[in-house]
Design an enzyme around this catalytic site. Structure first.
Site, PDB file in Angstrom:
ATOM      1  N   LYS A 192      46.560  54.490  99.043  1.00  0.00           N
ATOM      2  CA  LYS A 192      45.748  53.425  98.008  1.00  0.00           C
ATOM      3  C   LYS A 192      46.476  51.814  98.349  1.00  0.00           C
ATOM      4  CE  LYS A 192      46.439  51.572  93.721  1.00  0.00           C
ATOM      5  NZ  LYS A 192      44.848  51.828  92.941  1.00  0.00           N
TER       6      LYS A 192
ATOM      7  N   CYS B  80      38.711  44.493  94.962  1.00  0.00           N
ATOM      8  CA  CYS B  80      39.238  45.199  93.843  1.00  0.00           C
ATOM      9  C   CYS B  80      39.052  43.960  92.342  1.00  0.00           C
ATOM     10  CB  CYS B  80      40.392  44.985  93.840  1.00  0.00           C
ATOM     11  SG  CYS B  80      41.313  45.476  92.146  1.00  0.00           S
TER      12      CYS B  80
ATOM     13  N   GLY C 246      32.301  56.547  89.895  1.00  0.00           N
ATOM     14  CA  GLY C 246      31.666  58.088  89.653  1.00  0.00           C
ATOM     15  C   GLY C 246      30.162  58.062  89.190  1.00  0.00           C
TER      16      GLY C 246
HETATM   17  O1  RRO Z   1      44.125  48.828  91.027  1.00  0.00           O
HETATM   18  C1  RRO Z   1      43.300  49.220  90.919  1.00  0.00           C
HETATM   19  O2  RRO Z   1      42.497  48.624  89.547  1.00  0.00           O
HETATM   20  C2  RRO Z   1      41.719  49.834  91.858  1.00  0.00           C
HETATM   21  C3  RRO Z   1      42.025  48.699  92.910  1.00  0.00           C
HETATM   22 BR1  RRO Z   1      42.917  48.052  94.253  1.00  0.00          BR
HETATM   23  C4  RRO Z   1      40.467  48.740  94.342  1.00  0.00           C
HETATM   24  O3  RRO Z   1      40.033  48.529  94.580  1.00  0.00           O
HETATM   25  N1  RRO Z   1      38.820  49.357  92.852  1.00  0.00           N
HETATM   26  C5  RRO Z   1      39.068  50.188  91.810  1.00  0.00           C
HETATM   27  O4  RRO Z   1      38.437  49.943  91.334  1.00  0.00           O
HETATM   28  N2  RRO Z   1      40.821  49.646  91.680  1.00  0.00           N
END
Ligand code: RRO
Length: 323
Positions: free
Chosen positions: A61, A146, A232
């Site tokens: 993550k 992100c 998805g």
């Molecule tokens: O943590 C998130 O909300 C997140 C991240 Br870091 C990302 O790179 N892509 C995403 O869809 N959610």
């Protein structure tokens, strides 16, 4: 749920071994960052997870310099063929990751790729500096895409920012740097090219597509943060186009992802230029999805008379790694 539920054996005689930016991999199926919590899975499945680990490398993550609590709830919305997340990068921060998570992730039986995101070039540099020297870490993924934090997407959408980031972080490590591209751009090629020119070793694509959902009762945005990122099967066709664009624009190996649910989906990504694939949203439904996709991919390769990943990437015109 058993980790092997619904998984049938791969056919014999198909060699799935491949390589990503110098990392030797048993097969081409990785996880998408943030979609498989290996630490929680170890608690549930114990050593069974290590024995039947679904991926050939594990991508953590994304971590940031400072600890983060993430976005306000609700953080998820399910669409008919996809998932919108607005998780907002909750994590223990660099120090917490190094102290608590890295020692556990280092016990996984596959190479560890640590995903990092900074809110500035200096923060990216601090993360690369803090993580890359650790022997447990095989490679880093630079998450410049992100959609769920203010400014999270800026670097990944601007060629100049991408080039400046690579100038700042490339000299800090000889370990492979994988740049995760955003689909929230008109064209994927220019940023991909800037990453390559700046010394990236590989690309991964795609991150989620900016999306929102409306609360049917109030008519207001459902997600606590107002919007999120769509993943998805809904995004698969978009992801294929973006991977194809990045493949045409660079010579870098690409980890293709976006709605992969089956071996056939994985083969589609390889056909448009990916040398590895990642399973993301599907792992939420089925923690063994990575293994199933790998075995199905082997059958798909056999079906089209290919006996190895080397043959597959050669036949689709791009090598599995830089030579
Ligand atoms: O943590 C998130 O909300 C997140 C991240 Br870091 C990302 O790179 N892509 C995403 O869809 N959610």
């Amino acid at each position: 749920m058993a980790l092997s539920a619904g998984v049938t054996a791969p056919p014999a005689g198909v060699d799935l071994r491949t390589e990503l930016a110098g990392l030797a991999l048993e097969h081409p199926v990785l996880n998408g960052s943030g979609t498989f919590d290996a630490i929680a899975a170890l608690r549930v499945f114990g050593d069974g997870l290590r024995e039947r680990f679904p991926f050939s490398a594990f991508v953590s993550k994304t971590i940031t310099v400072a600890p983060r609590g993430g976005n306000p709830a609700p953080r998820l919305w399910e669409t008919p063929v996809g998932l919108i997340n607005s998780i907002g990068l909750p994590n223990k921060g660099l120090e917490g990751f190094l102290e608590h998570d890295l020692p556990v992730l280092a016990t996984l039986p596959v190479p560890l790729i640590v995903s990092v995101a900074g809110f500035s070039r200096d923060e990216f540099a601090a993360l690369v500096d803090g993580v890359a020297g650790r022997p447990e870490v095989a490679a880093l993924e630079l998450n410049v895409s992100c959609p769920n934090v203010k400014s999270g997407c800026v670097i990944g959408t601007e060629v100049g920012e991408m080039a400046a980031l690579m100038r700042r972080v490339r000299p800090l490590t000889a370990k492979p740097l994988i740049v995760k591209l955003t689909p929230n751009v008109a064209e994927a090629g220019p940023v991909a090219r800037a990453a390559e020119e700046g010394g990236a070793d590989a690309l991964s694509a795609i991150n989620t597509l900016r999306a929102t959902a409306v609360d049917p009762r109030s008519g207001k945005p459902w997600l606590g943060a107002g919007s999120g990122g769509l993943s998805g099967p809904a995004v698969r066709a978009v992801a294929l186009a973006q991977v194809a664009e990045a493949a045409a624009a660079t010579t870098l190996p690409i980890v293709g992802m976006g709605g992969i649910q089956t071996g056939r989906d994985a083969l589609d990504f390889i056909s448009v230029g990916a040398s590895c694939v990642a399973v993301g949203t599907e792992s939420f439904r089925d923690p063994a999805a990575g293994t199933r996709v790998k075995n199905e991919l082997a059958r798909e390769l056999q079906r089209v008379s290919l006996r190895s990943m080397r043959d597959a990437t050669a036949s689709f015109g791009r090598a599995a790694g830089r030579s």
